[in-house]
Design an enzyme around this catalytic site. Structure first.
Site, PDB file in Angstrom:
ATOM      1  N   HIS A 103     -10.157  -4.712  -3.756  1.00 49.55           N
ATOM      2  CA  HIS A 103      -8.825  -4.970  -3.209  1.00 49.55           C
ATOM      3  C   HIS A 103      -8.930  -5.320  -1.731  1.00 49.55           C
ATOM      4  O   HIS A 103      -9.678  -4.708  -0.984  1.00 49.55           O
ATOM      5  CB  HIS A 103      -7.877  -3.787  -3.428  1.00 49.55           C
ATOM      6  CG  HIS A 103      -8.360  -2.466  -2.911  1.00 49.55           C
ATOM      7  ND1 HIS A 103      -9.346  -1.723  -3.533  1.00 49.55           N
ATOM      8  CD2 HIS A 103      -7.979  -1.744  -1.832  1.00 49.55           C
ATOM      9  CE1 HIS A 103      -9.543  -0.597  -2.862  1.00 49.55           C
ATOM     10  NE2 HIS A 103      -8.724  -0.601  -1.811  1.00 49.55           N
ATOM     11  N   LEU A 104      -8.165  -6.341  -1.357  1.00 51.39           N
ATOM     12  CA  LEU A 104      -8.110  -6.802   0.025  1.00 51.39           C
ATOM     13  C   LEU A 104      -6.960  -6.102   0.727  1.00 51.39           C
ATOM     14  O   LEU A 104      -5.817  -6.164   0.268  1.00 51.39           O
ATOM     15  CB  LEU A 104      -7.885  -8.321   0.059  1.00 51.39           C
ATOM     16  CG  LEU A 104      -7.640  -8.943   1.437  1.00 51.39           C
ATOM     17  CD1 LEU A 104      -8.929  -8.930   2.263  1.00 51.39           C
ATOM     18  CD2 LEU A 104      -7.107 -10.367   1.301  1.00 51.39           C
ATOM     19  N   HIS A 105      -7.255  -5.447   1.839  1.00 55.45           N
ATOM     20  CA  HIS A 105      -6.207  -4.871   2.678  1.00 55.45           C
ATOM     21  C   HIS A 105      -5.694  -5.968   3.601  1.00 55.45           C
ATOM     22  O   HIS A 105      -6.478  -6.642   4.274  1.00 55.45           O
ATOM     23  CB  HIS A 105      -6.754  -3.717   3.528  1.00 55.45           C
ATOM     24  CG  HIS A 105      -7.027  -2.482   2.750  1.00 55.45           C
ATOM     25  ND1 HIS A 105      -6.072  -1.505   2.550  1.00 55.45           N
ATOM     26  CD2 HIS A 105      -8.141  -2.066   2.106  1.00 55.45           C
ATOM     27  CE1 HIS A 105      -6.593  -0.532   1.826  1.00 55.45           C
ATOM     28  NE2 HIS A 105      -7.853  -0.852   1.539  1.00 55.45           N
ATOM     29  N   ASP A 121       0.854  -1.184   0.000  1.00 55.94           N
ATOM     30  CA  ASP A 121       0.000   0.000   0.000  1.00 55.94           C
ATOM     31  C   ASP A 121       0.893   1.239   0.000  1.00 55.94           C
ATOM     32  O   ASP A 121       1.919   1.257   0.683  1.00 55.94           O
ATOM     33  CB  ASP A 121      -0.898  -0.018   1.244  1.00 55.94           C
ATOM     34  CG  ASP A 121      -2.018   0.996   1.171  1.00 55.94           C
ATOM     35  OD1 ASP A 121      -1.723   2.214   1.224  1.00 55.94           O
ATOM     36  OD2 ASP A 121      -3.177   0.592   1.063  1.00 55.94           O
ATOM     37  N   ILE A 122       0.514   2.266  -0.760  1.00 59.79           N
ATOM     38  CA  ILE A 122       1.359   3.464  -0.835  1.00 59.79           C
ATOM     39  C   ILE A 122       1.277   4.323   0.428  1.00 59.79           C
ATOM     40  O   ILE A 122       2.130   5.173   0.649  1.00 59.79           O
ATOM     41  CB  ILE A 122       1.052   4.326  -2.082  1.00 59.79           C
ATOM     42  CG1 ILE A 122      -0.371   4.853  -2.059  1.00 59.79           C
ATOM     43  CG2 ILE A 122       1.347   3.565  -3.356  1.00 59.79           C
ATOM     44  CD1 ILE A 122      -0.637   5.917  -3.108  1.00 59.79           C
TER      45      ILE A 122
END
EC number: 3.9.1.-
Length: 182
Positions: free
Chosen positions: A145-147, A76-77
């Site tokens: 999207h899965l975190h 993740d950015i």
């Protein structure tokens, strides 16, 4: 029908009606040029940052090794934890709200990839992880999207709010699977 919308990070993403995410190549939601390119790009949107990353068209994003050919994984950015990864299907699904029962396996595969990435990075305390999805309209990117966050006990106060388990804006993968089964 595809519309452009601001979906975070200053990028525009394609927003589709619920059924458009599962339509085949050449469907009304895709441009003829994209649909004709290849079957793998049937649900690809050049305006979606995650579609571009999944298609290896964003040289600034380092993809992590992923054993599943239908998924990609990257950091993740704006990490909310020491380990914060995103597991993203190559096929464009707008968000978890549009998933059906027959896509439970996709979610299970995303979780499996998330755990594998954590293990590869020497994190194995899966009781101290948080894996889940933001719920529309709280999705910053209109692409499923899965975190994958670990260790969960090191989330800051704000991150604990943003990734609050089974809230109106964030649900765990297990909760989503349970809801899809019923």
């Amino acid at each position: 029908m595809m519309e452009e919308e601001e979906c975070g990070l200053g990028k525009s993403c394609a927003r589709s009606e619920p059924v458009a995410a599962a339509q085949p190549a050449g469907s009304p939601g895709e441009t003829p040029a994209v649909a004709a390119e290849s079957p793998e790009l049937a649900n690809y949107s050049s305006k979606c940052v995650f579609c571009r990353i999944a298609a290896h068209q964003d040289p600034g994003t380092e993809l992590l090794h992923c054993e599943n050919e239908d998924l990609v994984c990257f950091k993740d950015i704006k990490p909310a934890a020491p380990h914060h990864y995103l597991v993203v299907p190559k096929k464009h699904f707008e968000n978890c709200k549009y998933l059906k029962k027959d896509q439970i396996e996709l979610i299970e595969n995303m979780v499996t990839v998330g755990k594998a990435i954590l293990e590869r990075n020497n994190f194995t305390d899966f009781e101290n992880t948080r894996m889940g999805f933001h719920v529309s309209p709280f999705c910053s990117i209109a692409h499923l999207h899965l975190h994958v966050l670990a260790p969960a006990d090191q989330l800051s106060f704000m991150s604990r709010l943003v990734y609050r388990v089974n809230s109106y804006w964030f649900i765990t993968a297990d909760y989503l699977i349970e809801k899809l089964r019923t």
